[in-house]
Scaffold this active site. Structure first.
Site, PDB file in Angstrom:
ATOM      1  N   GLU A 262       0.844  -1.208   0.000  1.00 37.14           N
ATOM      2  CA  GLU A 262       0.000   0.000   0.000  1.00 37.14           C
ATOM      3  C   GLU A 262       0.876   1.254   0.000  1.00 37.14           C
ATOM      4  O   GLU A 262       0.677   2.177   0.794  1.00 37.14           O
ATOM      5  CB  GLU A 262      -0.933  -0.009   1.220  1.00 37.14           C
ATOM      6  CG  GLU A 262      -1.782  -1.262   1.327  1.00 37.14           C
ATOM      7  CD  GLU A 262      -2.804  -1.241   2.453  1.00 37.14           C
ATOM      8  OE1 GLU A 262      -3.050  -0.172   3.036  1.00 37.14           O
ATOM      9  OE2 GLU A 262      -3.363  -2.308   2.747  1.00 37.14           O
TER      10      GLU A 262
HETATM   11  O1  G3I Z   1     -18.896   4.348   0.308  1.00 38.32           O
HETATM   12  C1  G3I Z   1     -19.118   5.654   0.806  1.00 38.32           C
HETATM   13  C2  G3I Z   1     -19.791   6.444  -0.238  1.00 38.32           C
HETATM   14  O2  G3I Z   1     -21.053   5.881  -0.504  1.00 38.32           O
HETATM   15  C3  G3I Z   1     -19.913   7.894   0.241  1.00 38.32           C
HETATM   16  O3  G3I Z   1     -20.408   8.675  -0.811  1.00 38.32           O
HETATM   17  C4  G3I Z   1     -18.535   8.439   0.657  1.00 38.32           C
HETATM   18  C5  G3I Z   1     -18.618   9.837   1.189  1.00 38.32           C
HETATM   19  O4  G3I Z   1     -17.797  10.029   2.303  1.00 38.32           O
HETATM   20  O5  G3I Z   1     -18.004   7.596   1.634  1.00 38.32           O
HETATM   21  C6  G3I Z   1     -17.797   6.309   1.074  1.00 38.32           C
HETATM   22  O6  G3I Z   1     -17.073   5.463   1.878  1.00 38.32           O
HETATM   23  C7  G3I Z   1     -15.745   5.815   2.135  1.00 38.32           C
HETATM   24  C8  G3I Z   1     -14.805   4.879   1.348  1.00 38.32           C
HETATM   25  O7  G3I Z   1     -13.472   5.089   1.756  1.00 38.32           O
HETATM   26  C9  G3I Z   1     -14.892   5.066  -0.168  1.00 38.32           C
HETATM   27  O8  G3I Z   1     -14.505   6.361  -0.512  1.00 38.32           O
HETATM   28  C10 G3I Z   1     -15.536   5.610   3.625  1.00 38.32           C
HETATM   29  O9  G3I Z   1     -16.284   6.604   4.314  1.00 38.32           O
HETATM   30  C11 G3I Z   1     -14.079   5.745   3.980  1.00 38.32           C
HETATM   31  O10 G3I Z   1     -13.908   5.376   5.351  1.00 38.32           O
HETATM   32  C12 G3I Z   1     -13.285   4.782   3.117  1.00 38.32           C
HETATM   33  O11 G3I Z   1     -11.919   4.950   3.456  1.00 38.32           O
HETATM   34  C13 G3I Z   1     -11.068   3.887   3.053  1.00 38.32           C
HETATM   35  C14 G3I Z   1     -10.404   3.304   4.292  1.00 38.32           C
HETATM   36  O12 G3I Z   1      -9.425   2.330   3.929  1.00 38.32           O
HETATM   37  C15 G3I Z   1     -11.405   2.591   5.193  1.00 38.32           C
HETATM   38  O13 G3I Z   1     -11.958   1.474   4.565  1.00 38.32           O
HETATM   39  C16 G3I Z   1     -10.019   4.436   2.107  1.00 38.32           C
HETATM   40  O14 G3I Z   1     -10.655   4.834   0.893  1.00 38.32           O
HETATM   41  C17 G3I Z   1      -8.983   3.379   1.807  1.00 38.32           C
HETATM   42  O15 G3I Z   1      -7.933   3.936   1.058  1.00 38.32           O
HETATM   43  C18 G3I Z   1      -8.408   2.835   3.119  1.00 38.32           C
HETATM   44  O16 G3I Z   1      -7.509   1.795   2.827  1.00 38.32           O
HETATM   45  C19 G3I Z   1      -6.823   1.209   3.942  1.00 38.32           C
HETATM   46  C20 G3I Z   1      -6.576  -0.238   3.614  1.00 38.32           C
HETATM   47  O17 G3I Z   1      -7.789  -0.869   3.305  1.00 38.32           O
HETATM   48  C21 G3I Z   1      -5.887  -0.944   4.791  1.00 38.32           C
HETATM   49  N1  G3I Z   1      -4.674  -0.266   5.168  1.00 38.32           N
HETATM   50  C22 G3I Z   1      -4.782   1.160   5.419  1.00 38.32           C
HETATM   51  C23 G3I Z   1      -5.437   1.835   4.211  1.00 38.32           C
HETATM   52  C24 G3I Z   1      -5.523   3.324   4.429  1.00 38.32           C
HETATM   53  O18 G3I Z   1      -6.369   3.582   5.522  1.00 38.32           O
END
Ligand code: G3I
Length: 371
Positions: A262
């Site tokens: 990552e």
């Molecule tokens: O799905 C909803 C969407 O419907 C809405 O419109 C939008 C508005 O805020 O939110 C969307 O969800 C978000 C999603 O990313 C897609 O953009 C979540 O709130 C947000 O929490 C989510 O964050 C992701 C995070 O993991 C948590 O799952 C990041 O994109 C993603 O890059 C990050 O990746 C993680 C790896 O999986 C594990 N290692 C760490 C890495 C960085 O945190």
């Protein structure tokens, strides 16, 4: 004559815009001789809503991982309901473009299916029930993509930076052997898929020791484990490069593949008390934490290059131990680091900028591996 010059300029601009062309060779061509080179993709890319980013992916990378759509809360929103559309589309994008695809992630304390740990009345489920739920989740997700997904991040972020086990609901309800069970269930569902353990802050000596212990124990228990994923959410002053390199050596010595899973580079100042990539950390926006709204200054750009070249120097030295280097995103615009750990900042963590252009460091990385 004039027309010729216009075409020439257009050609140059196009080459620079859509890919990291350097004598025709991109990262996948040159670095790909040693390890696969990948990027995490979001659903805009795979649905064709972000064609320029899709083009960057197919030009420069030979491996992808789903940034979010295979996580528990997305793919398995209710106990008897799965949402496959986005994950199916991501697998199809990989197939259509001849890319290897990695599955991320089966068991993670963050973004789990909301219903996973409690009964309908809100009480915490028993050990047996959680094992059963974990079994069904892993079995259904892995078997749907059997033969299509090269490898799975089976257990993600199980260990704290000091080397103690994270007190996740899986750990608290099942106990430490939830890790072994997860690997067994994944292997049963797709015996040919590679299986990985993945974590951030992997340069931390405590975490390194515990990860090695877990991997050796899994092997002693007869489990399949193919690799250790070092997430590598790096910054300009962390991790310590010697410790990071020591972790690559220690992980390789466990007899598994080492993967950089990552990779990105946080270029913005950290709020006090911030560390690692634990997604639960949030801090209020302050202007002083967002200093480069209209672009990095020249000092920042130099630091960015130097830091990336330091890491790729390490990957070059360890190219026979490393099997994959995956960036966490494609362009700066789409990076999770614009919103973590402070929302609404302008960050510059990746190799392609907000105009979809390769940054100059791409050529330098390619050169490093061509020598
Ligand atoms: O799905 C909803 C969407 O419907 C809405 O419109 C939008 C508005 O805020 O939110 C969307 O969800 C978000 C999603 O990313 C897609 O953009 C979540 O709130 C947000 O929490 C989510 O964050 C992701 C995070 O993991 C948590 O799952 C990041 O994109 C993603 O890059 C990050 O990746 C993680 C790896 O999986 C594990 N290692 C760490 C890495 C960085 O945190």
């Amino acid at each position: 004559m004039k027309l010729k010059a216009v075409f020439l300029l257009f050609g140059l601009w196009l080459a620079q815009t859509v890919s990291a062309v350097n004598d025709g060779d991109t990262m996948k061509d040159v670095l790909g001789k040693y390890f696969t080179v990948g990027a995490a993709v979001n659903i805009d890319i795979v649905y064709g809503r972000s064609p320029e980013e899709a083009r960057i992916v197919t030009d420069n990378f030979n491996s992808i991982v789903a940034e979010n759509c295979m996580k528990g809360e997305v793919i398995h929103p209710e106990e008897n309901t799965y949402f496959w559309d986005d994950a199916d589309r991501t697998v199809k994008f990989a197939e259509d473009n001849g890319l290897e695809i990695i599955g991320h992630c089966l068991v993670w304390h963050s973004q789990p299916p909301e219903w996973m740990f409690t009964y309908e009345n809100g009480d915490t489920v028993s050990r047996a029930v959680l094992i059963d739920r974990m079994y069904h989740h892993i079995t259904n997700v892995v078997s749907r993509y059997k033969g299509k997904i090269k490898g799975w991040d089976v257990v993600n972020e199980a260990v704290n930076d000091d080397g103690t086990m994270r007190q996740s609901p899986y750990y608290k309800i099942i106990g430490p052997d939830y890790v072994r069970l997860a690997f067994e269930f994944a292997h049963e569902a797709d015996p040919n898929a590679e299986l990985y353990i993945n974590d951030f802050s992997m340069a931390s000596p405590g975490k390194r020791a515990t990860i090695c212990k877990i991997v050796r124990q899994l092997k002693a228990d007869g489990c399949r484990i193919d690799g250790i994923g070092m997430q590598s959410h790096n910054g300009i002053d962390y991790p310590d490069l010697d410790e990071y390199e020591a972790s690559i050596d220690s992980f390789a010595a466990c007899g598994v593949k080492v993967m950089i899973t990552e990779l990105d580079m946080n270029m913005l100042p950290s709020p006090d008390d911030f560390s690692g990539a634990d997604i639960s950390q949030h801090f209020d926006y302050q202007d002083k934490l967002n200093p480069y709204k209209s672009g990095l200054d020249s000092k920042g750009r130099k630091l960015f290059e130097k830091r990336y070249l330091d890491f790729f120097g390490i990957y070059y030295r360890h190219r026979h131990q490393i099997s994959r280097v995956t960036f966490w995103g494609v362009t700066d615009k789409g990076s999770w680091l614009n919103d973590f750990p402070v929302e609404g900042r302008t960050n510059y963590p990746l190799l392609f900028d907000r105009e979809n252009k390769a940054k100059p460091v791409v050529e330098k990385i390619i050169k490093l591996f061509s020598e």
